[in-house]
Design a protein around this motif. Structure first.
Motif, PDB file in Angstrom:
ATOM      1  N   LEU A  60       0.546  -1.092  -0.159  1.00 52.47           N
ATOM      2  CA  LEU A  60      -0.055  -0.091   0.010  1.00 52.47           C
ATOM      3  C   LEU A  60       0.983   1.014  -0.027  1.00 52.47           C
ATOM      4  CD1 LEU A  60      -3.015  -0.794   2.352  1.00 52.47           C
ATOM      5  CD2 LEU A  60      -2.853  -0.539  -0.253  1.00 52.47           C
ATOM      6  N   ARG A  61       2.026   1.038   0.592  1.00 54.03           N
ATOM      7  CA  ARG A  61       2.883   2.415   0.542  1.00 54.03           C
ATOM      8  C   ARG A  61       3.381   2.964  -0.776  1.00 54.03           C
ATOM      9  NH1 ARG A  61       7.745   2.133   0.125  1.00 54.03           N
ATOM     10  NH2 ARG A  61       8.994   3.760   0.608  1.00 54.03           N
ATOM     11  N   THR A  62       3.646   1.723  -1.529  1.00 51.21           N
ATOM     12  CA  THR A  62       4.269   2.173  -3.058  1.00 51.21           C
ATOM     13  C   THR A  62       2.895   2.511  -3.786  1.00 51.21           C
ATOM     14  OG1 THR A  62       5.880   0.272  -2.731  1.00 51.21           O
ATOM     15  CG2 THR A  62       5.291   0.891  -4.961  1.00 51.21           C
ATOM     16  N   ARG A  63       1.891   2.001  -3.457  1.00 51.57           N
ATOM     17  CA  ARG A  63       0.757   2.207  -4.329  1.00 51.57           C
ATOM     18  C   ARG A  63       0.314   3.624  -3.916  1.00 51.57           C
ATOM     19  NH1 ARG A  63      -1.756  -1.666  -7.190  1.00 51.57           N
ATOM     20  NH2 ARG A  63      -1.416  -3.912  -6.479  1.00 51.57           N
ATOM     21  N   MET A  64       0.250   4.038  -2.867  1.00 49.81           N
ATOM     22  CA  MET A  64      -0.062   5.610  -2.506  1.00 49.81           C
ATOM     23  C   MET A  64       0.785   6.380  -3.063  1.00 49.81           C
ATOM     24  SD  MET A  64      -2.881   4.831  -1.335  1.00 49.81           S
ATOM     25  CE  MET A  64      -2.986   6.726  -1.325  1.00 49.81           C
ATOM     26  N   LEU A  65       2.247   6.374  -2.887  1.00 49.61           N
ATOM     27  CA  LEU A  65       3.339   7.105  -3.375  1.00 49.61           C
ATOM     28  C   LEU A  65       3.136   7.124  -4.805  1.00 49.61           C
ATOM     29  CD1 LEU A  65       6.362   6.150  -1.324  1.00 49.61           C
ATOM     30  CD2 LEU A  65       5.081   8.190  -1.170  1.00 49.61           C
ATOM     31  N   SER A  66       2.486   6.094  -5.541  1.00 48.91           N
ATOM     32  CA  SER A  66       2.281   6.157  -7.095  1.00 48.91           C
ATOM     33  C   SER A  66       1.139   6.978  -7.223  1.00 48.91           C
ATOM     34  CB  SER A  66       2.110   4.701  -7.603  1.00 48.91           C
ATOM     35  OG  SER A  66       3.292   4.002  -7.361  1.00 48.91           O
ATOM     36  N   THR A  67       0.196   6.974  -6.504  1.00 50.60           N
ATOM     37  CA  THR A  67      -1.181   7.674  -6.711  1.00 50.60           C
ATOM     38  C   THR A  67      -0.652   9.169  -6.416  1.00 50.60           C
ATOM     39  OG1 THR A  67      -2.229   5.764  -5.844  1.00 50.60           O
ATOM     40  CG2 THR A  67      -3.513   7.975  -5.856  1.00 50.60           C
ATOM     41  N   VAL A  68       0.043   9.401  -5.251  1.00 49.40           N
ATOM     42  CA  VAL A  68       0.256  10.952  -5.377  1.00 49.40           C
ATOM     43  C   VAL A  68       1.202  11.440  -6.509  1.00 49.40           C
ATOM     44  CG1 VAL A  68       2.048  12.322  -3.947  1.00 49.40           C
ATOM     45  CG2 VAL A  68       0.567  10.704  -2.803  1.00 49.40           C
ATOM     46  N   ALA A  69       2.164  10.690  -6.948  1.00 49.88           N
ATOM     47  CA  ALA A  69       2.905  11.141  -8.267  1.00 49.88           C
ATOM     48  C   ALA A  69       1.914  11.115  -9.603  1.00 49.88           C
ATOM     49  CB  ALA A  69       3.823   9.876  -8.547  1.00 49.88           C
ATOM     50  N   GLY A  70       0.890  10.271  -9.765  1.00 51.07           N
ATOM     51  CA  GLY A  70      -0.109  10.421 -10.738  1.00 51.07           C
ATOM     52  C   GLY A  70      -0.939  11.672 -10.385  1.00 51.07           C
ATOM     53  N   LEU A  71      -1.392  11.990  -9.207  1.00 50.53           N
ATOM     54  CA  LEU A  71      -2.045  13.061  -9.243  1.00 50.53           C
ATOM     55  C   LEU A  71      -1.570  14.444  -9.177  1.00 50.53           C
ATOM     56  CD1 LEU A  71      -4.338  11.762  -6.038  1.00 50.53           C
ATOM     57  CD2 LEU A  71      -5.074  12.296  -8.386  1.00 50.53           C
ATOM     58  N   VAL A  72      -0.215  14.544  -8.823  1.00 50.69           N
ATOM     59  CA  VAL A  72       0.553  15.783  -9.221  1.00 50.69           C
ATOM     60  C   VAL A  72       0.761  15.916 -10.785  1.00 50.69           C
ATOM     61  CG1 VAL A  72       2.940  16.657  -9.038  1.00 50.69           C
ATOM     62  CG2 VAL A  72       2.054  15.396  -7.173  1.00 50.69           C
ATOM     63  N   ALA A  73       0.970  14.767 -11.371  1.00 47.61           N
ATOM     64  CA  ALA A  73       1.120  14.869 -12.806  1.00 47.61           C
ATOM     65  C   ALA A  73      -0.103  15.394 -13.618  1.00 47.61           C
ATOM     66  CB  ALA A  73       1.570  13.609 -13.582  1.00 47.61           C
ATOM     67  N   VAL A 101       8.850  12.398  -4.102  1.00 45.94           N
ATOM     68  CA  VAL A 101       7.931  12.047  -5.001  1.00 45.94           C
ATOM     69  C   VAL A 101       7.393  13.336  -5.823  1.00 45.94           C
ATOM     70  CG1 VAL A 101       5.603  10.957  -5.652  1.00 45.94           C
ATOM     71  CG2 VAL A 101       7.417   9.787  -4.195  1.00 45.94           C
ATOM     72  N   ILE A 102       6.901  14.091  -5.094  1.00 43.93           N
ATOM     73  CA  ILE A 102       6.553  15.456  -5.793  1.00 43.93           C
ATOM     74  C   ILE A 102       7.308  16.178  -6.450  1.00 43.93           C
ATOM     75  CG2 ILE A 102       5.480  17.746  -5.219  1.00 43.93           C
ATOM     76  CD1 ILE A 102       3.764  16.427  -2.707  1.00 43.93           C
ATOM     77  N   MET A 103       8.774  16.438  -5.842  1.00 43.16           N
ATOM     78  CA  MET A 103       9.843  16.913  -6.544  1.00 43.16           C
ATOM     79  C   MET A 103      10.250  16.256  -7.801  1.00 43.16           C
ATOM     80  SD  MET A 103      12.163  18.141  -3.263  1.00 43.16           S
ATOM     81  CE  MET A 103      13.531  18.488  -4.252  1.00 43.16           C
ATOM     82  N   GLN A 104      10.106  14.712  -7.705  1.00 40.62           N
ATOM     83  CA  GLN A 104      10.526  14.183  -8.921  1.00 40.62           C
ATOM     84  C   GLN A 104       9.371  14.532 -10.011  1.00 40.62           C
ATOM     85  OE1 GLN A 104      13.070  11.957  -9.515  1.00 40.62           O
ATOM     86  NE2 GLN A 104      12.374  11.178 -11.513  1.00 40.62           N
ATOM     87  N   MET A 105       8.365  14.697  -9.662  1.00 40.26           N
ATOM     88  CA  MET A 105       7.291  15.005 -10.714  1.00 40.26           C
ATOM     89  C   MET A 105       7.379  16.207 -11.631  1.00 40.26           C
ATOM     90  SD  MET A 105       5.275  12.222 -10.992  1.00 40.26           S
ATOM     91  CE  MET A 105       6.938  11.663 -11.238  1.00 40.26           C
ATOM     92  N   ALA A 106       8.243  17.490 -10.885  1.00 37.15           N
ATOM     93  CA  ALA A 106       8.416  18.518 -11.605  1.00 37.15           C
ATOM     94  C   ALA A 106       9.081  18.030 -12.960  1.00 37.15           C
ATOM     95  CB  ALA A 106       9.686  19.527 -10.660  1.00 37.15           C
ATOM     96  N   LEU A 107      10.045  17.209 -13.231  1.00 34.70           N
ATOM     97  CA  LEU A 107      10.524  16.930 -14.609  1.00 34.70           C
ATOM     98  C   LEU A 107       9.561  16.309 -15.444  1.00 34.70           C
ATOM     99  CD1 LEU A 107      13.488  14.879 -13.115  1.00 34.70           C
ATOM    100  CD2 LEU A 107      13.474  16.883 -13.817  1.00 34.70           C
ATOM    101  N   TYR A 108       8.317  15.849 -14.838  1.00 33.99           N
ATOM    102  CA  TYR A 108       7.423  15.358 -15.797  1.00 33.99           C
ATOM    103  C   TYR A 108       6.082  15.949 -16.060  1.00 33.99           C
ATOM    104  CZ  TYR A 108      10.744  11.704 -15.604  1.00 33.99           C
ATOM    105  OH  TYR A 108      12.077  10.811 -15.741  1.00 33.99           O
ATOM    106  N   ALA A 109       5.955  16.589 -14.992  1.00 32.21           N
ATOM    107  CA  ALA A 109       4.442  17.393 -14.891  1.00 32.21           C
ATOM    108  C   ALA A 109       4.615  18.864 -14.824  1.00 32.21           C
ATOM    109  CB  ALA A 109       3.672  16.771 -13.679  1.00 32.21           C
ATOM    110  N   GLY A 110       6.092  19.340 -14.802  1.00 33.01           N
ATOM    111  CA  GLY A 110       6.400  20.822 -14.683  1.00 33.01           C
ATOM    112  C   GLY A 110       6.360  21.314 -13.282  1.00 33.01           C
ATOM    113  N   PHE A 111       7.234  22.281 -13.137  1.00 31.52           N
ATOM    114  CA  PHE A 111       7.258  23.075 -11.947  1.00 31.52           C
ATOM    115  C   PHE A 111       6.058  23.472 -11.268  1.00 31.52           C
ATOM    116  CE2 PHE A 111      11.602  22.436 -13.137  1.00 31.52           C
ATOM    117  CZ  PHE A 111      12.343  22.319 -11.925  1.00 31.52           C
TER     118      PHE A 111
END
Length: 136
Positions: A60-73, A101-111
């Motif tokens: 569930l930890r991995t699933r939720m971190l993935s969900t956070v990444a998707g929602l940021v994107a 995870v949120i900072m990582q998404m800056a590369l793909y979803a934008g700052f």
């Protein structure tokens, strides 16, 4: 087993998984959507939580971190992002992991998307007493 009992099993499994992840009762979601789209609430429980979040293969930890990444994107799901950041913390993710995870998404979803998400995370952290003292 009839289709109705299978659907009831998925609903019950989904409601239990939602409670495990968010600490919230499925009844709250059903009530919130009851007047406008009660079937949509069932779909969330049956498919989202009963089928997808209940799958083996990821904890569930991995699933939720993935969900956070998707929602940021997505960049337009602030309410859901707030809920799922809290859920990530509920299932064992750390504040630092959520931020990374949120900072990582800056590369793909934008700052801008990452910046918005960091402010949402800050709000969730503050509500949970996870904020650090301001640095001088």
């Amino acid at each position: 087993m009839t289709q109705d009992s299978t659907t009831d099993d998925r609903l019950a499994r989904g409601q239990a998984k939602l409670a495990e992840i968010t600490g919230r009762s499925g009844a709250e979601v059903m009530t919130a959507l009851g007047e406008i789209a009660p079937d949509f609430a069932r779909y969330i429980f049956e498919f989202g939580y009963g089928d997808i979040y209940s799958r083996p293969g990821l904890d569930l930890r991995t699933r939720m971190l993935s969900t956070v990444a998707g929602l940021v994107a997505l960049g337009h799901a602030a309410r859901e992002l707030e809920v799922h950041i809290g859920s990530a913390l509920n299932v064992g993710a750390t504040k630092e992991e959520v931020v990374e995870v949120i900072m990582q998404m800056a590369l793909y979803a934008g700052f801008p998307a990452a910046l918005d998400a960091l402010f949402i995370a800050r709000k969730v952290f503050a509500e949970r007493g996870l904020t650090s003292a301001p640095q001088p």
